[in-house]
Write a protein that holds these residues in place. Structure first.
Motif: not given
Length: 321
Positions: A140-143, A150-172
């Protein structure tokens, strides 16, 4: 159509396979020396055995002169691509997009949480009967920076959201916009790395990503940051990573390593702040039902001459070997 199709799962265990092909079971065998189920020259579609050594997976390919499709059961195809050079033109290589996202993203989150909360330390303390409390960082509160969206990276973000992270940045490799926000190009990494508490690697391995996480990349990460690798081992420069974790400046959670398997005496095993799992992002109870659904759908498309899913390259073309 009565042409042979080689499957690493017994065909009678896959619901929905279309009629027509002559389905033959071949998974290489326990020792990789299983006899071929027929002449490789007759095979038109080859499903590569899963979790077998590279020589086993590629052994039939040189003789497959009528081959039209190679279907992997992995998301990455870096180990198969070089073996396609001797095949006739027009062979399509398809990966297993849609099969591993759930399991790999789940492991990425597991490794992240276990490393941040110090679970390996607690396990070691339990083995000695020690009640060892500690104050550890939360997710929680981590960046978080996801490298490879891709598909796996997007799935990772799906699972990060409920943990109240401060921010998700995406690179491809390609810049684009998603419903969740922008996906930045790799050229933005130098600016994004210093802001991330957790960096999760999900990128495929190719010439542009081999050694991507080198000394310069790691030096840009903030003090105390965690590197999580569920991509491929050679994406990371192992010597550069060892130099950083040995000082305690960074920590790492690795499902993949370079070399792999990791030799028993390798210094990564005992490096401080390093959690290692033995490349188990894909093999879980989630794999088999998804793999069977993919094969049934792909074979139906093949028999009906419909466009195949997940075509990565075609031999004899600009994108193929």
């Amino acid at each position: 159509m009565n042409a042979p199709v080689w499957l690493p799962i017994p065909p009678d265990e896959i619901d929905g396979l279309p009629e027509g092909p002559d389905y033959r079971f071949w998974d290489g065998g326990a020792d990789g020396d299983q006899e071929f189920p027929g002449d490789p020259a007759d095979c038109v579609l080859y499903v590569v055995p899963y979790m077998k050594r590279h020589p086993v997976k590629t052994r039939p390919l040189p003789g497959m002169r009528r081959l039209q499709v190679v279907q992997t059961l992995t998301a990455g195809v870096d180990d198969i691509t070089p073996a396609l050079a001797g095949l006739p033109p027009g062979v399509r290589l398809c990966n297993a997009r849609g099969v591993h996202e759930t399991s790999t993203a789940e492991l990425a989150l597991t490794l992240t949480l276990a490393s941040l909360r110090g679970i390996p330390d607690f396990v070691r303390a339990q083995q000695h009967g020690h009640w060892q409390g500690d104050f550890r960082p939360a997710l929680a509160d981590r960046s978080v920076l996801v490298v490879g969206y891709g598909a796996i990276g997007a799935a990772v973000e799906d699972r990060l959201v409920p943990f109240e992270v401060a921010r998700v940045a995406r690179v491809a490799r390609s810049e684009r916009t998603t419903a969740r926000g922008p996906v930045h190009p790799f050229t933005r990494l130098p600016a994004l790395l210093p802001e991330a508490d957790v960096v999760i690697l999900c990128t495929p391995l190719d010439d542009t990503t081999r050694g991507l996480v080198d000394a310069a990349f790691l030096a840009r990460m903030k003090d105390g940051a965690l590197l999580v690798n569920v991509a491929r081992g050679p994406v990371v420069d192992t010597a550069a990573l060892l130099a950083e974790v040995s000082t305690g400046r960074l920590t790492a959670a690795l499902d993949v390593t370079d070399p792999e398997p990791l030799p028993p005496a390798h210094p990564l095993w005992t490096a401080p702040g390093v959690l290692i799992s033995p490349h188990v992002g894909g093999p879980s109870s989630a794999f088999l039902p998804r793999a069977k659904r993919l094969l049934a759908d792909q074979l139906t498309r093949f028999v009906n001459r419909e466009p195949l899913r997940n075509v990565v390259l075609t031999t004899g073309t600009a994108d193929g070997p």
